[in-house]
Design an enzyme around this catalytic site. Structure first.
Site, PDB file in Angstrom:
ATOM      1  N   PRO A   2       0.819  -1.205   0.000  1.00 40.07           N
ATOM      2  CA  PRO A   2       0.000   0.000   0.000  1.00 40.07           C
ATOM      3  C   PRO A   2       0.860   1.266   0.000  1.00 40.07           C
ATOM      4  CG  PRO A   2      -0.710  -1.545   1.701  1.00 40.07           C
ATOM      5  CD  PRO A   2       0.600  -2.013   1.201  1.00 40.07           C
ATOM      6  N   GLU A   3       0.716   2.065  -1.047  1.00 36.03           N
ATOM      7  CA  GLU A   3       1.378   3.360  -1.113  1.00 36.03           C
ATOM      8  C   GLU A   3       0.289   4.420  -1.054  1.00 36.03           C
ATOM      9  OE1 GLU A   3       4.140   3.567  -4.380  1.00 36.03           O
ATOM     10  OE2 GLU A   3       4.517   1.423  -4.324  1.00 36.03           O
ATOM     11  N   HIS A 101      -3.857 -14.405  11.032  1.00 29.64           N
ATOM     12  CA  HIS A 101      -3.036 -13.197  11.127  1.00 29.64           C
ATOM     13  C   HIS A 101      -3.851 -11.954  11.467  1.00 29.64           C
ATOM     14  CE1 HIS A 101       0.168 -15.642   9.595  1.00 29.64           C
ATOM     15  NE2 HIS A 101      -0.458 -15.846   8.464  1.00 29.64           N
ATOM     16  N   ARG A 120       2.611 -10.544   7.327  1.00 30.17           N
ATOM     17  CA  ARG A 120       4.056 -10.327   7.509  1.00 30.17           C
ATOM     18  C   ARG A 120       4.391  -9.387   8.655  1.00 30.17           C
ATOM     19  NH1 ARG A 120       5.928  -9.923   1.195  1.00 30.17           N
ATOM     20  NH2 ARG A 120       4.569 -11.616   0.574  1.00 30.17           N
TER      21      ARG A 120
END
Length: 307
Positions: A2-3, A101, A120
């Site tokens: 995500p930017e 997660h 992650r």
DNA sequence: CTCGATCCCTGGACGC
DNA sequence: TGCGTCCAGGGATCGA
């Protein structure tokens, strides 16, 4: 990945879906990406989510006073959320089974749960208020969509690093990541290893305009979905269809047909067209990572890495 | 100041 | 099918 456009997409979605809600309860899973988990558990319950904004690659959940006496002066407070590579933040029905997660669950006053899922755990989460929040936000550079061109140019010329490194540096401009840096440089026809301070006025102007164009277009298309990015409604973005260089190593340049190359610049894989984006003519570090040198560098690396 | 290297972390791709 | 290995990437940190 995500930017800025992806975070903007998520922020808009959350603004629609959870702004105005009150946080009832906090449940935590793994917490090694949270600045101070105990602070979350202590500060969030009872607080209202006033609004959700994008700040660079961060989501900023502005928080209201909560159950303190209305006479008390309450400093600005916010929950900062960085999605890292694989983070998602979405409201879901409490009955919906939690995905693997799921590390943070905020129970809302309408019964839904705002869930942070991140396989992650490259993301970051922090509750900050008052001067601490102010100081944290000041670490970052200009918003590329808000800042005037003079300021953008000044920031680039103040540094001596390669342009790719400068675009990625969150203290120069906030929100640009690897994908949009490469896409912008291709469209502006600037080599990623070019020193920022060597760009002339015309090149800097083009870079500024193209960067805004690319980011705005990507926002309208809800960002790029490469592997698993989904917006706050669980929908993928569409900008990946407009990628011209990112992930296109060896494929023909959309402008001239030459094979797109991938090299490491500023420690990141960088995709560019060797014909459209002329290599820097300068000396020194600017030449270090060109493809022909990288072959030699690779050879050296494998030699001293026996097993 | 800027650089590369290293670490963090897991899933997906790939080779055998 | 099932291993092992490599890689992706943002950001913090460290030494050069």
């Amino acid at each position: 990945m995500p930017e800025l456009p992806e975070v903007e997409t998520v922020a808009r979605g959350l603004q629609r879906s959870v702004a105005g809600r009150r946080i009832i309860r906090v449940s935590l899973g793994e917490t090694d990406f949270i600045d101070d988990p105990a602070v979350l558990e202590r500060e969030l319950p009872g607080r209202n989510i006033l609004g959700v904004e994008r700040y660079g690659k961060f989501l900023l959940l502005r928080l209201g006073a909560g159950p303190v006496p209305s006479s008390a002066r309450v400093p600005d407070a916010a929950l900062l959320v960085h999605l890292g590579m694989t983070g998602t933040l979405r409201p879901q029905a409490a009955e919906e089974p939690a995905r693997k997660h799921t590390h943070v669950v905020l129970l809302l006053d309408d019964g839904r749960e705002l869930r942070y899922v991140d396989p992650r755990r490259f993301g970051r989460m922090a509750y900050l208020a008052g001067a601490m929040l102010q100081r944290e936000l000041e670490r970052f550079g200009a918003d590329p969509l808000e800042t005037p061109i003079d300021d953008f140019v000044k920031r680039i010329l103040a540094r001596r690093a390669r342009i790719k490194a400068l675009l990625l540096d969150q203290s120069v401009v906030r929100g640009v990541g690897n994908i949009y840096a490469d896409e912008t440089l291709w469209r502006a026809q600037i080599h990623p290893a070019q020193l920022g301070s060597r760009l002339d006025k015309a090149e800097l102007g083009k870079l500024y305009r193209v960067l805004q164009q690319v980011l705005r277009k990507a926002i309208t298309l809800h960002g790029s979905s490469i592997s698993d990015f989904l917006d706050a409604d669980g929908m993928p973005g569409e900008y990946q269809r407009h990628h011209r260089v990112y992930g296109r190593e060896g494929k023909p340049c959309f402008r001239c047909g030459m094979a797109i190359q991938r090299v490491i610049v500023a420690g990141r894989s960088s995709h560019y067209c060797p014909r459209c984006q002329k290599r820097p003519r300068g000396t020194g570090t600017a030449l270090r990572n060109l493809p022909e040198r990288q072959a030699a560098s690779e050879a050296r690396k494998s030699k001293r890495t026996p097993k």
